[in-house]
Motif scaffolding. Structure first.
Motif, PDB file in Angstrom:
ATOM      1  N   GLN A   8       0.846  -1.377  -0.064  1.00  0.00           N
ATOM      2  CA  GLN A   8      -0.051  -0.209  -0.051  1.00  0.00           C
ATOM      3  C   GLN A   8       0.668   1.357  -0.021  1.00  0.00           C
ATOM      4  N   ARG A   9       2.054   1.151   0.447  1.00  0.00           N
ATOM      5  CA  ARG A   9       2.960   2.483   0.563  1.00  0.00           C
ATOM      6  C   ARG A   9       3.338   2.698  -0.795  1.00  0.00           C
ATOM      7  N   ALA A  10       3.172   1.767  -1.769  1.00  0.00           N
ATOM      8  CA  ALA A  10       3.370   2.393  -3.181  1.00  0.00           C
ATOM      9  C   ALA A  10       2.388   2.946  -3.940  1.00  0.00           C
ATOM     10  N   ARG A  11       1.124   3.202  -3.240  1.00  0.00           N
ATOM     11  CA  ARG A  11      -0.095   3.686  -3.974  1.00  0.00           C
ATOM     12  C   ARG A  11       0.351   4.938  -4.358  1.00  0.00           C
ATOM     13  N   ILE A  12      -0.029   5.616  -5.616  1.00  0.00           N
ATOM     14  CA  ILE A  12       0.028   6.906  -6.139  1.00  0.00           C
ATOM     15  C   ILE A  12      -1.323   7.324  -6.330  1.00  0.00           C
ATOM     16  N   GLU A  13      -1.752   8.369  -5.884  1.00  0.00           N
ATOM     17  CA  GLU A  13      -3.052   8.823  -6.241  1.00  0.00           C
ATOM     18  C   GLU A  13      -3.550   9.321  -7.643  1.00  0.00           C
ATOM     19  N   GLY A  14      -4.579   8.705  -8.164  1.00  0.00           N
ATOM     20  CA  GLY A  14      -4.961   8.939  -9.440  1.00  0.00           C
ATOM     21  C   GLY A  14      -4.289   7.793 -10.500  1.00  0.00           C
ATOM     22  N   TYR A  15      -3.399   6.988 -10.137  1.00  0.00           N
ATOM     23  CA  TYR A  15      -2.920   5.958 -10.816  1.00  0.00           C
ATOM     24  C   TYR A  15      -2.875   4.502 -10.359  1.00  0.00           C
ATOM     25  N   ARG A  16      -3.254   3.665 -11.247  1.00  0.00           N
ATOM     26  CA  ARG A  16      -3.440   2.229 -10.975  1.00  0.00           C
ATOM     27  C   ARG A  16      -1.894   1.501 -11.024  1.00  0.00           C
ATOM     28  N   ILE A  17      -1.540   0.982  -9.803  1.00  0.00           N
ATOM     29  CA  ILE A  17      -0.253   0.618  -9.749  1.00  0.00           C
ATOM     30  C   ILE A  17      -0.354  -0.905  -9.179  1.00  0.00           C
ATOM     31  N   ALA A  18       0.605  -1.806  -9.917  1.00  0.00           N
ATOM     32  CA  ALA A  18       0.630  -3.259  -9.726  1.00  0.00           C
ATOM     33  C   ALA A  18       2.340  -3.363  -8.977  1.00  0.00           C
ATOM     34  N   GLY A  19       2.170  -4.023  -8.077  1.00  0.00           N
ATOM     35  CA  GLY A  19       3.432  -4.603  -7.472  1.00  0.00           C
ATOM     36  C   GLY A  19       3.460  -5.628  -6.323  1.00  0.00           C
ATOM     37  N   LYS A  20       4.630  -5.912  -5.910  1.00  0.00           N
ATOM     38  CA  LYS A  20       4.866  -7.120  -4.888  1.00  0.00           C
ATOM     39  C   LYS A  20       5.916  -6.565  -4.108  1.00  0.00           C
ATOM     40  N   THR A  21       5.858  -6.939  -2.718  1.00  0.00           N
ATOM     41  CA  THR A  21       6.829  -6.681  -1.862  1.00  0.00           C
ATOM     42  C   THR A  21       7.551  -8.154  -1.704  1.00  0.00           C
ATOM     43  N   GLY A  22       8.919  -7.718  -1.046  1.00  0.00           N
ATOM     44  CA  GLY A  22       9.706  -9.140  -0.819  1.00  0.00           C
ATOM     45  C   GLY A  22      10.882  -8.714   0.352  1.00  0.00           C
ATOM     46  N   THR A  23      10.698  -9.761   1.269  1.00  0.00           N
ATOM     47  CA  THR A  23      11.862  -9.490   2.279  1.00  0.00           C
ATOM     48  C   THR A  23      12.451 -10.866   2.594  1.00  0.00           C
ATOM     49  N   ALA A  24      13.648 -11.005   2.204  1.00  0.00           N
ATOM     50  CA  ALA A  24      14.477 -12.143   2.337  1.00  0.00           C
ATOM     51  C   ALA A  24      15.391 -11.944   3.306  1.00  0.00           C
ATOM     52  N   GLN A  25      15.615 -13.028   4.333  1.00  0.00           N
ATOM     53  CA  GLN A  25      16.649 -13.318   5.223  1.00  0.00           C
ATOM     54  C   GLN A  25      18.060 -13.490   4.808  1.00  0.00           C
ATOM     55  N   LYS A  26      18.827 -12.980   5.106  1.00  0.00           N
ATOM     56  CA  LYS A  26      20.279 -13.344   4.580  1.00  0.00           C
ATOM     57  C   LYS A  26      20.858 -14.502   5.317  1.00  0.00           C
ATOM     58  N   VAL A  27      21.798 -14.924   4.752  1.00  0.00           N
ATOM     59  CA  VAL A  27      22.275 -16.313   5.207  1.00  0.00           C
ATOM     60  C   VAL A  27      23.792 -15.863   5.572  1.00  0.00           C
ATOM     61  N   GLY A  28      23.882 -16.518   6.985  1.00  0.00           N
ATOM     62  CA  GLY A  28      25.443 -16.214   7.516  1.00  0.00           C
ATOM     63  C   GLY A  28      26.377 -17.041   7.307  1.00  0.00           C
ATOM     64  N   PRO A  29      27.472 -16.934   7.576  1.00  0.00           N
ATOM     65  CA  PRO A  29      28.870 -17.741   7.199  1.00  0.00           C
ATOM     66  C   PRO A  29      28.402 -19.451   7.596  1.00  0.00           C
ATOM     67  N   ASP A  30      27.620 -19.448   8.340  1.00  0.00           N
ATOM     68  CA  ASP A  30      27.435 -20.893   8.930  1.00  0.00           C
ATOM     69  C   ASP A  30      26.066 -21.453   8.171  1.00  0.00           C
ATOM     70  N   GLY A  31      25.628 -20.754   7.049  1.00  0.00           N
ATOM     71  CA  GLY A  31      24.697 -21.280   6.311  1.00  0.00           C
ATOM     72  C   GLY A  31      23.449 -21.280   6.692  1.00  0.00           C
ATOM     73  N   ARG A  32      23.048 -20.504   7.940  1.00  0.00           N
ATOM     74  CA  ARG A  32      21.907 -20.519   8.689  1.00  0.00           C
ATOM     75  C   ARG A  32      21.413 -19.132   8.370  1.00  0.00           C
ATOM     76  N   TYR A  33      20.129 -19.080   8.406  1.00  0.00           N
ATOM     77  CA  TYR A  33      19.356 -17.643   8.166  1.00  0.00           C
ATOM     78  C   TYR A  33      19.619 -16.834   9.479  1.00  0.00           C
ATOM     79  N   ILE A  34      19.785 -15.555   9.093  1.00  0.00           N
ATOM     80  CA  ILE A  34      20.018 -14.550  10.366  1.00  0.00           C
ATOM     81  C   ILE A  34      18.938 -13.788  10.500  1.00  0.00           C
ATOM     82  N   ASP A  35      18.164 -13.731  11.517  1.00  0.00           N
ATOM     83  CA  ASP A  35      16.929 -13.115  11.892  1.00  0.00           C
ATOM     84  C   ASP A  35      16.853 -11.594  11.680  1.00  0.00           C
ATOM     85  N   ASN A  36      17.799 -10.767  12.044  1.00  0.00           N
ATOM     86  CA  ASN A  36      17.930  -9.472  11.914  1.00  0.00           C
ATOM     87  C   ASN A  36      18.683  -8.774  10.705  1.00  0.00           C
ATOM     88  N   LYS A  37      18.762  -9.737   9.727  1.00  0.00           N
ATOM     89  CA  LYS A  37      19.553  -9.008   8.539  1.00  0.00           C
ATOM     90  C   LYS A  37      18.528  -9.513   7.156  1.00  0.00           C
TER      91      LYS A  37
END
Length: 721
Positions: free
Chosen positions: A491-520
Motif C-alpha cells: 500500500q505504501r506504493a500507492r500513487i493518487e490517481g494511478y493504477r499501480i501493480a506491485g509485489k513486496t519482498g523480504t528475504a533473510q540473509k544467510v550467515g557464514p554458517d549457512g543459517r538464516y540470520i533473523d535481523n538481517k
C-alpha cells in the motif's frame, strides 16, 4: 758566385717542397676521390635510406574516442581538453624553490617533484598530479611563473555528471582503455582507428610546403547512445541518496525499464563512485554492479509461482486455501512470516499478504518440481539476460536433478535460490506486456559522424525471447498485483490517481554458517504502472536497512513510489482519477474496538480489508487511531493501542515509533493516538526524528519530526564547449 750558389740551393729547396706538396695534394685528391667513389658506389643505398629518414616523416594520427550519450543525446562521457605539466630540468635555475612552489599546486609531494625536475633529461612529465589537468589548474601553475616549467595539450575522458550512472558508464585507465561498464564492453567501437601521415622535411626536419606524400585519416570512435533517460536516472539517483540517508543500508540498487520494449531507462547502485576521480586502491566491491549480481529474491518470486499455477489452470484467485502459520514438508517446517498464519483465505489474499504456506502448497503440491522449474527457466532465471554490461551473473537455480521436497517448497516463495534484479525486471515485464519475455537492453544505437552526416551503425529493436504466459494469465496477474498495492502489503506504493501493480519482498540473509540470520534482510519491491497500459516497471532492493520494521512494504515500497511518481509526471502520463473518486471507490465502516480482546479484534478487522498495526503487546485494545463510525478506504492502516483490561496502556506502547518514510497524515494519526507532543517541519515524508525509534518516549520535550518534499527538477542538457 756565392750568390748564385745560394739561389740554386733555394730553388732546389722550393722544388722539393713543391714536389712534397704536390704529392700530399695528390694523395688527398686520390683519398677524396676514393671516399666519394666509396660513398657513391658502395654506400649509395645506405645514404638513400638515411636521406629518406631525414626527409620523409611518418606520424600516427590518434582518433578521438566516441561519446556516451543518453537516449536524448545528452552527453554522459566525452573527451575534453586537458593539459600535462612538463619540466625542462636543464633550464631550471633553482630546483629546490621550484619544487617547493609547484608541489602543493599539483598535489604532489615536494620530494617527488624535486626528484623529477632534477633528472638528467631534456623533458620530464610531472605525473601523476600534473598529468591531464584542467585549464583552471593550469592557470594556477602558470601564475607561479617558474622557469623551465611548461605544458603540453592533451585530452582527458570527462564525465560531466561525476558519479551519475557510474555502474553503467564505467571508466577508462590512463591508456584510454575501458576498465568497467560501457567503456569496457564497447572499447573497440569507442576507441576508433588510428591514421597516419607521411610528409617530406628539409635538412632541419622542417615540413616542406606541399610535401605530403600520403595521408590516411584517423577514424574517430563511434558514439554509444544508451537507452537511459538522464532525467529518470536523476530521479533514481536522488531516491537512492535519500534511502542511504534514512536507512543507512549496506547497499541499494534500483532499475527502471520500459516493459513494452525491454529498454532500461535508469539503473543505479549505492555505493557508487566519481568517474572523474577514480582511486584504484578502492575496494573492488564498489565497482560491482548490484543490478546484475545475484541474491535471494524473497516474496517477489511468488509472482512467478502464481503465474505458472494460473497458466496451468491449477488455481484461480478466488480459490480458498488454509494458512495456519506453518506447513510440514519432508525435510523441515516452513512458516508464514507472521508466525500465526491467516486462517482460510483466497489465493488473492494469500498473494496480497504474502503467505508462505499458501505458496508452498501451490508450488510443491499443485505445480510440482517439473512444471515449477520449467516456468522458472522460461521466465529467464538461471541464465544471463544478455544485457550489454560486463560481469552479468546468471543466478543460482537448482541443477537439473530430482530435488528434495523442501527445496521445491522454499523455491516456490523465493528462498534457497539466487536471481538478479535484472532477471526480475525481465520476468515481471512479461506480465506487464501481456506475456512476452523480452531481451533487456541498455543500448539504443551505435552511430558515428562522417562529416556533417550521422551514420547509424546499429539500432535496438525489441527482441522477444519467448512467450511465457497467455494474455489472459497476464491480465489476471495484473489484477492480483494491483490488489497487492490497493489492499495488501504494497500500500505504501500507492500513487493518487494511478493504477499501480506491485509485489513486496523480504528475504533473510544467510550467515557464514549457512543459517538464516533473523535481523538481517534484503527487502525489495517490484511493480509497474499504469496497470491499463504499463509504461514503466521499477525494481528496488535495499540490503540490511537500519529500520525497526525492515520489510519490503515499509522500506522499498516508498522508494518505488517516489521514483514512479516522478517518472510518470516527467513522461506526461496523466492520472486517471481524482482524489475524491479514489477515496470513494471502496469505503469501510470502522467499528468500536476499544475494550475488546486483541485476537477477537484482529478477526473482525480481517474481514473488512483493513490493515492493522498493533502498538504495545497488551491483550486488550485501549484506543484506536480512527474513531468508531467513520468510513475509510479499503486498505487503510488502523493503529490499535494495546494494554490491560483496566484500560492502562502497555509499557511497550510508550516506545517512540519509527516515523521514517511516513506521510504527514500517518504521523499525525499515530502521534494523536499515543498522546505524544510534537513539532513538525517541512512537507512530504519523514526523513528524520529527534527522539530515536525504539527508545522510551521523553515527555519533557516534543518530538521534532522533519519532512522532505520531493521536488522534480529536470537536468539540463549538456552544453557544447
Amino acid at each position: 758566385m756565392v750568390e748564385t750558389s745560394i739561389n740554386d740551393k733555394i730553388r732546389k729547396k722550393l722544388k722539393r717542397r713543391a714536389i712534397a706538396i704536390s704529392f700530399v695534394m695528390a694523395v688527398l685528391v686520390i683519398a677524396v676521390i676514393s671516399r666519394i667513389s666509396y660513398i657513391q658506389i658502395v654506400k649509395a643505398d645506405w645514404l638513400v635510406e638515411q636521406a629518406a629518414f631525414v626527409w620523409n616523416k611518418n606520424s600516427v594520427l590518434s582518433p578521438e574516442r566516441g561519446m556516451i550519450l543518453d537516449r536524448n543525446k545528452a552527453r554522459l562521457a566525452y573527451n575534453a581538453k586537458a593539459y600535462t605539466i612538463i619540466a625542462h630540468p636543464r633550464l631550471i635555475e633553482d630546483h629546490v624553490n621550484t619544487a617547493r612552489k609547484l608541489a602543493p599546486v599539483i598535489n604532489m609531494s615536494e620530494q617527488r617533484v624535486y626528484e623529477l625536475i632534477t633528472r638528467d633529461a631534456y623533458q620530464v612529465e610531472l605525473g601523476p598530479g600534473g598529468r591531464k589537468i584542467s585549464e583552471e589548474l593550469l592557470n594556477k601553475v602558470q601564475e607561479l611563473e617558474l622557469v623551465g616549467i611548461s605544458s603540453i595539450d592533451e585530452t582527458v575522458r570527462f564525465y560531466p555528471n561525476s558519479a551519475f550512472a557510474s555502474h553503467i558508464i564505467g571508466f577508462n585507465n590512463a591508456q584510454e582503455d575501458g576498465v568497467t561498464g560501457i567503456e569496457l564492453l564497447y572499447q573497440n567501437e569507442l576507441k576508433g582507428q588510428t591514421g597516419k601521415i607521411s610528409y617530406i622535411t628539409d635538412g632541419r626536419r622542417r615540413e616542406i610546403p606541399a610535401g605530403v606524400k600520403s595521408y590516411e585519416p584517423a577514424q574517430n570512435g563511434s558514439d554509444i547512445v544508451l537507452t537511459i533517460d538522464q532525467n529518470i536516472q536523476h530521479f533514481v539517483e536522488r531516491a537512492l541518496d535519500n534511502a542511504i540517508e534514512i536507512y543507512n543500508p549496506k547497499n541499494v540498487t534500483a532499475i527502471v525499464a520500459d516493459p513494452q520494449t525491454g529498454e532500461i531507462l535508469a539503473l543505479a547502485n549505492r555505493p557508487h563512485y566519481n568517474l572523474n576521480y577514480i582511486t584504484m586502491e578502492d575496494s573492488k566491491k564498489i565497482y560491482q554492479n548490484l543490478a546484475i549480481s545475484q541474491f535471494e529474491p524473497g516474496s517477489t518470486f511468488k509472482i512467478i509461482t502464481l503465474a505458472a499455477a494460473i497458466e496451468e489452470n491449477l488455481v484461480s484467485l478466488d480459490d480458498r486455501v488454509v494458512d495456519n502459520g506453518y506447513i510440514n514438508v519432508p525435510g523441515g517446517t516452513i512458516r508464514t512470516w507472521n508466525r500465526i498464519g491467516f486462517g482460510e483465505i483466497s489465493i488473492l489474499e494469500a498473494f496480497e499478504r504474502s503467505s508462505n504456506v499458501a505458496f508452498v502448497k501451490m508450488g510443491l503440491n499443485e505445480l510440482g518440481q517439473e512444471r515449477l522449474f520449467d516456468y522458472i527457466n522460461r521466465f529467464g532465471f538461471g541464465s544471463q539476460t544478455g544485457i550489454e554490461l560486463p560481469n552479468e551473473m546468471k543466478g543460482n537455480i537448482f541443477s537439473n536433478r530430482r530435488l528434495y521436497p523442501i527445496e521445491v517448497a522454499t523455491t516456490s516463495f523465493g528462498q534457497g535460490i539466487a536471481v538478479t534484479p535484472l532477471q526480475q525486471i525481465q520476468a515481471v515485464s512479461a506480465i506487464a506486456n501481456g506475456g512476452n519475455l523480452l531481451k533487456p537492453t541498455i543500448i539504443k544505437e551505435v552511430s558515428r559522424k562522417e562529416g556533417d552526416k550521422e551514420i547509424v551503425i546499429k539500432q535496438h529493436q525489441p527482441t522477444i525471447v519467448d512467450t511465457v504466459i497467455s494474455k489472459n494469465t497476464a491480465e489476471i496477474m495484473k489484477e492480483a498485483m494491483e490488489s497487492v498495492v490497493s489492499n495488501g502489503s504494497g500500500q505504501r506504493a500507492r500513487i493518487e490517481g494511478y493504477r499501480i501493480a506491485g509485489k513486496t519482498g523480504t528475504a533473510q540473509k544467510v550467515g557464514p554458517d549457512g543459517r538464516y540470520i533473523d535481523n538481517k534482510h534484503i527487502v525489495s519491491f517490484i511493480g509497474f504502472a499504469p496497470v491499463e497500459n504499463p509504461r514503466l516497471i521499477i525494481y528496488v532492493a535495499v540490503d540490511e536497512p537500519n529500520a525497526t520494521d525492515s520489510y519490503g512494504s515499509t522500506v522499498t515500497a516508498p522508494i518505488f513510489k517516489e521514483i514512479m511518481q516522478d517518472s510518470l509526471h516527467y513522461l506526461g502520463i496523466k492520472a486517471t482519477e481524482n482524489r475524491e473518486q479514489a477515496i470513494n471507490r471502496n469505503l469501510v465502516d470502522v467499528e468500536l474496538y476499544k475494550g475488546k480482546y486483541v485476537a477477537e479484534t484482529l478477526n473482525q478487522i480481517d474481514k473488512k480489508s483493513l490493515n492493522v498495526k498493533l502498538i504495545g503487546n497488551g491483550n486488550y485494545i485501549v484506543n484506536q487511531s480512527v474513531p468508531a463510525g467513520e468510513q475509510v478506504p479499503e486498505g487503510t492502516t488502523l493503529y490499535l493501542l494495546t494494554g490491560g483490561s483496566d484500560g492502562n496502556i502497555n509499557p511497550a506502547a510508550n516506545l517512540v515509533p519509527d516515523f521514517h518514510g511516513m506521510s504527514k497524515s500517518e504521523v499525525f494519526e499515530l502521534l494523536f493516538l499515543l498522546e505524544m507532543d510534537f513539532l513538525v517541519e517541512g512537507n512530504g515524508y519523514v526523513i528524520n526524528q529527534s527522539q530515536e525509534a525504539g527508545q522510551m518516549y521523553d515527555n519533557s520535550e516534543p518530538i521534532h519530526i522533519l519532512f522532505s518534499s520531493y521536488s522534480k527538477p529536470v537536468l539540463n542538457q549538456s552544453l557544447d564547449e
